[in-house]
Every structure is written in structure tokens, then in C-alpha cells.
Design a protein around this motif. Structure first.
Motif, PDB file in Angstrom:
ATOM      1  N   GLN A  42      27.185  50.543 -59.957  1.00 42.83           N
ATOM      2  CA  GLN A  42      26.696  50.903 -61.278  1.00 42.83           C
ATOM      3  C   GLN A  42      25.774  49.824 -61.815  1.00 42.83           C
ATOM      4  O   GLN A  42      25.027  49.217 -61.043  1.00 42.83           O
ATOM      5  N   SER A  43      25.769  49.585 -63.124  1.00 45.14           N
ATOM      6  CA  SER A  43      24.675  48.833 -63.744  1.00 45.14           C
ATOM      7  C   SER A  43      24.535  47.411 -63.241  1.00 45.14           C
ATOM      8  O   SER A  43      23.429  46.864 -63.236  1.00 45.14           O
ATOM      9  N   ARG A  95      23.955  53.670 -60.066  1.00 45.33           N
ATOM     10  CA  ARG A  95      23.599  54.274 -61.347  1.00 45.33           C
ATOM     11  C   ARG A  95      24.496  53.666 -62.402  1.00 45.33           C
ATOM     12  O   ARG A  95      25.721  53.607 -62.258  1.00 45.33           O
ATOM     13  N   GLY A  96      23.908  53.184 -63.494  1.00 39.82           N
ATOM     14  CA  GLY A  96      24.669  52.538 -64.548  1.00 39.82           C
ATOM     15  C   GLY A  96      25.684  53.464 -65.191  1.00 39.82           C
ATOM     16  O   GLY A  96      25.441  54.665 -65.364  1.00 39.82           O
ATOM     17  N   THR A 106      28.630  54.556 -64.172  1.00 35.89           N
ATOM     18  CA  THR A 106      29.276  55.584 -63.354  1.00 35.89           C
ATOM     19  C   THR A 106      30.573  55.076 -62.733  1.00 35.89           C
ATOM     20  O   THR A 106      30.684  53.920 -62.348  1.00 35.89           O
ATOM     21  N   GLU A 120      31.661  61.329 -59.837  1.00 34.34           N
ATOM     22  CA  GLU A 120      30.424  60.639 -59.466  1.00 34.34           C
ATOM     23  C   GLU A 120      30.511  59.972 -58.095  1.00 34.34           C
ATOM     24  O   GLU A 120      29.700  60.246 -57.213  1.00 34.34           O
ATOM     25  N   HIS A 168      30.938  47.307 -58.698  1.00 34.79           N
ATOM     26  CA  HIS A 168      31.499  48.507 -59.296  1.00 34.79           C
ATOM     27  C   HIS A 168      32.770  48.170 -60.043  1.00 34.79           C
ATOM     28  O   HIS A 168      33.338  47.102 -59.865  1.00 34.79           O
TER      29      HIS A 168
END
Length: 484
Positions: A33-34, A113-114, A116, A121, A157
Motif C-alpha cells: 500500500q502507500s 495501492r495506498g 488497501t 483487495e 503492508h
């Protein structure tokens, strides 16, 4: 239904080398994620290595690596809003790897993907839209480059899952790793997992739910071979990392984190043996992956091992009970199949199968049929070494709107396995009671909560009990089995 069409035959193993070594192409998968996307600014004074390429997740082309990196769209195939970010973690990993392998080409697959998490997902099933997109992109790369090596999976993550106290996190992570290894036919694919920033410095990640996720991430190398965490490369260095906004790593920390992931690559390659106890919880779902088909990791399984399946699920009507179960094509004996109405309909089941042969590959399929598909629930799968038996009277169930207990009549010493479950639409339900909690947390529908536990009793009849923290407004129940 798992998004898995079997192993890809063109995977080239990275484990064997010869001299001289011809130039090769290696694929690096970056997920998460982000903090993988990178919210800090790019350090333009430090360029990407010239022998690194990045796959364009929109056009499926390949270009010299440069910032900003185009990561994943929020809903692949539906939206058109590819997220961009500096990606300095993966850049600094690439700098170190490319310096050590100057004749080779590195292709980075930027799949992050930020904001998530696993639910909907990243879970390794048809429900995990970002996992599915990652598989689509990897398939394309290995079609374009059939002789490429699969170098490693890098993951940064846990922040989204930390918000929800997801105590099934490690099982989602092991399922993702094992499913990728199975699909690309590489059981020794290194996986490096990063965790949220240190709570002592990152105030957003200081909440208790993040510690739950951190603990499970740090446990991953003990669950699967060829897994390492970025933090174990240098715990002091990781714990000294600094933040951008109390949640994301700043530019300096992104660079350090990339180096920690690179250093952990050697640790993952060296992690060739995982020792699990004779009675081990090897897989857990809280309804994240559908109800019919699962691919579970084979780590620790051997011929003669008994796999015990416990299920506690619910729905408002029908018969939410497992009718049949097969593991690796072998039919399980169903010992208990009970549907109980107590505020709601609760299905409880126990099944077991003793493996006739050692599994081949990194996953085995588990296939279930149901009287009626559940709306929510939990399934635990336990591995018992040594051909354990389930004597008559060694399994039982109970349901109520308060404390639940089960009497086991088996006059044998052994391990008691339990799965407790509660459904409540307005409050969080925790559990106290017998046994050590190995997994505990929310289910997936209608605010459902579960706990998986075990303890060893000394022989004779046993009564085991679980106490919900509050009386659920729907149903509370448990299933237990003594394994002799």
C-alpha cells in the motif's frame, strides 16, 4: 473461488547458478500500500540504475525505471486512476541489486495501492481485485519474457489491516505467498515483508490493532520457508526510522527501508527449514476467501499427517454446514455436522483426513460443499503429526447467547482444538476461556468474531469453555475436538 489456473510452466529457477553466468532478466514484484507507493518526494540526485526497467501497469509496456512510478488503479478494469509515487523503497533495493548484478536486467512490477488491505483487495482469491490484477500483470511479463527469473516478492503492508484488528492477517499473507509460488511453480521464491512504521515514532500506528498485525508479520518466517521480514535485517535501524506525517516513512527512511529489504533477501533465501509443533494451526480464514475452494500452504505437511477441519459459520436460514470436504483430492471423514438455531442459525462441523502421500508443490486444494452457503464465519485447519485419531466422543458443539462449553467424553490424553464464534451487529465480541488463543478477531459479515484455540489435557473426560465478552444479539457457539 481461487483465481488460480495452475502452475506456469515457463518459470526459470533462480536457485542454481553456474560459471560463467550469462546475463539474465529478473522480475521483482513490489506489492502493498502507500508506504510501497511512497508518499515522500523523489531524490532526483540518486537515479534509478540503468539496468532496471519498470512495467507500465496501464500500457503493459516496459521503460527505463524513473520516478514517478505508475502503480495500480483502485479497481482494475473499471476505473482509470493509476496511483503514482516515488517508490524509493524499491528504487534503493534495485540500486543494491543492480550493482551486484551489473550484467543483468531487473524488471520491476509495481503492484501497490495506498489504503488497501486484504479484504476485497489483496486476499488470494477471486475476491481480491488487486491480487487478481497482480497475477494478470505477472502472467503478461512471463509471456513477454519466458526465460526470466522470478527474483522475489517485496511487500510493504499492514496499515489498513491494523485499523481493524485483523488477527487472521498472517493466514492471508501466507495464502498470498503460497498461491504466487504455486502459480509460477517456484516453491523457494523469496518473500520479504515490511511492517507499519514503529509505533513509538509513528503515532497513527501506535494503536493496539497495529501491534496485532506487527506480531503476525514477524511470525511469517516461522510459518513459511524462504520468507523474511525487513525489520529482522536490522531491528535497531528499522525502529529508528522516521515519519513524514505520523503514518508514512519520510524520504530518508524510504532509502533505509529499501536497503533493509535488500539485506533481508539473503535471510529469506537461507530460511530453508520451518519447524512447526506436532499440533499446529496451519491455516485460518474468517470468510475472506469464499466458501468452496481454498489453496492452503503445504509447509510442514507430510505423508501420515492428519489434517483436522473445524468450521463455525452462520446464516439466517438453511443448513450452513459442511457436507463434504476433500484435501488434495482425498475425502475427509465428517465427524460432526450440526446446524443449531440460537438467535440465528449456526453451522458447526468437524472433519479430518490423513494424508496418504506427501503433498507436491507449495499448496494443496481444499474443496468444500455446503448444505447452504454461509453468510459469514471462520474455518480453521490444523495439522496433527503422527497419524492422530479422533476417537468417538472426542468432538462436541454448543450454542447459546452467552458462555458456551463442550463436554468431551474421550478417555484419552491429547490436544483439544477449539473454534469459537459469535455474531453481533452492534458490538465487538472478545473471548476468554480455556486454551491459548492462536487466532482471534473479526469475521467477515454481520460483525462476526471468532477465536481458534488449543490446549493439552491430561486424560479422561474434558470440559472446555469459552466466554464472550458480552452476550451477542445473534448467536454464540463453539466446536471442539480432542485429538488422541
Amino acid at each position: 473461488m481461487f483465481f488460480d489456473f495452475g502452475p506456469r510452466p515457463y518459470y526459470q529457477s533462480t536457485q542454481a547458478t553456474s560459471s560463467p553466468v550469462a546475463p539474465r532478466t529478473s522480475v521483482l514484484l513490489a506489492i502493498g500500500q502507500s508506504n510501497m507507493v511512497d508518499q515522500s518526494s523523489n531524490d532526483n540526485a540518486v537515479p534509478w540504475p540503468t539496468n532496471a526497467l519498470i512495467m507500465d501497469t496501464q500500457t503493459l509496456g516496459y521503460a527505463p525505471a524513473a520516478a514517478p512510478v505508475k502503480w495500480l488503479e483502485s479497481n482494475p478494469g473499471v476505473t482509470a486512476n493509476w496511483q503514482t509515487g516515488a517508490g524509493q523503497l524499491v528504487k534503493h533495493f534495485a540500486i543494491k541489486w543492480c550493482a551486484a548484478n551489473p550484467e543483468d536486467t531487473l524488471i520491476v512490477v509495481p503492484c501497490a495501492r495506498g489504503g488497501t488491505g486484504f479484504s476485497g483487495e489483496w486476499v488470494a482469491s477471486g475476491n481480491g481485485r488487486l491480487y487478481n490484477e497482480t497475477i494478470r500483470l505477472l502472467d503478461q511479463i512471463f509471456t513477454d519474457h519466458p526465460d526470466a527469473d522470478f527474483l522475489a516478492v517485496l511487500a510493504q503492508h499492514g496499515e489498513a489491516d491494523g485499523k481493524s484488528n485483523n488477527r487472521a492477517y498472517q493466514w492471508c499473507a501466507t495464502g498470498l505467498i503460497a498461491s504466487i509460488r504455486h502459480r509460477y511453480d517456484v516453491q523457494a521464491l523469496p518473500a520479504i515483508w515490511g511492517e507499519p512504521g514503529p509505533g513509538a515514532r509513528f503515532s497513527v500506528t501506535s494503536a493496539p490493532g497495529y501491534d496485532v498485525v506487527r506480531t503476525q508479520i514477524r511470525d511469517l518466517p516461522g510459518q513459511l520457508c524462504h520468507v523474511a521480514t525487513a525489520r529482522e535485517a536490522d531491528a535497531a535501524a528499522f525502529d529508528a526510522l522516521t515519519d513524514l506525517d505520523k503514518l508514512h516513512f519520510d524520504q530518508a527512511s524510504q532509502k533505509i527501508l529499501g536497503g533493509l529489504h535488500y539485506d533481508a533477501l539473503a535471510t529469506a533465501r537461507a530460511n530453508t527449514t520451518v519447524t512447526l509443533p506436532d499440533a499446529a494451526l496451519i491455516w485460518q480464514t474468517a470468510g475472506e476467501q469464499g466458501w468452496l475452494n481454498y489453496n492452503i500452504p503445504t509447509e510442514g505437511m507430510d505423508a501420515g499427517d492428519t489434517l483436522v477441519i473445524l468450521a463455525a459459520v452462520h446464516r439466517s436460514s438453511g443448513n450452513p454446514v459442511i457436507q463434504t470436504a476433500t484435501v488434495n483430492g482425498e475425502a475427509a471423514t465428517m465427524h460432526l455436522q450440526e446446524s443449531v438455531i440460537q438467535g440465528s442459525r449456526l453451522g458447526l462441523a468437524v472433519g479430518s483426513v490423513t494424508l496418504s502421500a506427501a503433498p507436491v508443490g507449495s499448496t494443496v486444494p481444499v474443496d468444500l460443499t455446503w448444505g447452504s452457503l454461509p453468510l459469514g464465519g471462520a474455518i480453521s485447519i490444523w495439522r496433527i503429526r503422527g497419524g492422530a485419531s479422533l476417537p468417538a466422543g472426542s468432538f462436541g458443539h454448543a450454542a447459546s447467547l452467552g458462555p458456551v462449553s463442550v463436554d468431551l467424553a474421550a478417555d484419552v490424553p491429547g490436544t483439544v482444538l477449539m473454534l469459537g464464534y459469535a455474531v453481533d451487529t452492534g458490538q465487538v465480541i472478545d473471548f476468554a476461556g480455556d486454551g491459548a488463543s492462536l487466532a482471534e478477531g473479526p469475521g467477515n459479515t454481520n460483525a462476526a468474531y471468532f477465536t481458534a484455540r488449543q490446549f493439552v489435557h491430561g486424560g479422561g473426560a474434558a470440559t472446555v469453555a469459552l466466554n464472550p465478552s458480552a452476550a451477542p444479539n445473534k448467536v454464540c457457539g463453539m466446536v471442539a475436538v480432542a485429538v488422541g
